[in-house]
Design a protein around this motif. Structure first.
Motif: not given
Length: 174
Positions: A26, A29-31, A34, A37
């Motif tokens: 996370g 890869s976030i945001p 998302t 993920w």
């Protein structure tokens, strides 16, 4: 009242590794990603759930509760009146030596009741109590008898504490 606590180390390790992996993914890869993920996190649940199956089944089939107020011994999904347990068998089991780890593994590997009741009727062996089809690896097995002579095989983590509490509840001299 006696309630046998089941170890939670394996469950904590599995859930901790899952959360560490999901958080690490996370962070990267976030945001932006998302959705990906979330999809990969859900996919990793397919690896987590089989790892938690054994602790969950131990909780369902091998949890032991002794309640002297109600006069019951509960093992897994089964209940027995404390008056039905022969106090002499509790005393005999309490006097036996606590088996070592290798002996417990060998005994649990041989205590399989894949067809319910087969051990009792065909092999004249004590019935496995709790609703499971086998004793989980590494758990100790205590064999008790009822007042009408039927053998009960009960899987436990703490043999001495269980038998001491059962001796107090059934009135067996210890």
């Amino acid at each position: 009242m006696y309630v046998e606590k089941l170890p939670k180390t394996w469950s904590a390790i599995c859930v901790g590794l899952y959360l560490a992996g999901v958080i690490a993914m996370g962070v990267d890869s976030i945001p932006q990603d998302t959705g990906a993920w979330l999809a990969v996190s859900a996919l990793f649940l397919l690896f987590l759930l089989p790892c938690l199956a054994v602790p969950i089944s131990k909780r369902i089939y091998n949890r032991i509760r002794i309640d002297p107020a109600q006069g019951t011994l509960r093992v897994g999904r089964e209940r027995f009146p404390l008056a039905a347990i022969h106090p002499g068998s509790v005393q005999v089991a309490l006097e036996q030596a606590v088996p070592g780890m290798a002996t417990r593994y060998a005994a649990s590997a041989s205590n399989i009741d894949g067809i319910p009741g087969l051990r009792e009727t065909e092999w004249n062996a004590p019935r496995l109590v709790g609703g499971g089809w086998a004793v989980p690896m590494g758990m100790d097995t205590v064999v008790l008898t009822t007042r009408d002579g039927k053998g009960l095989s009960i899987a436990t983590h703490d043999r001495t504490a269980f038998l001491t509490a059962l001796a107090q509840a059934t009135g067996a001299a210890y």
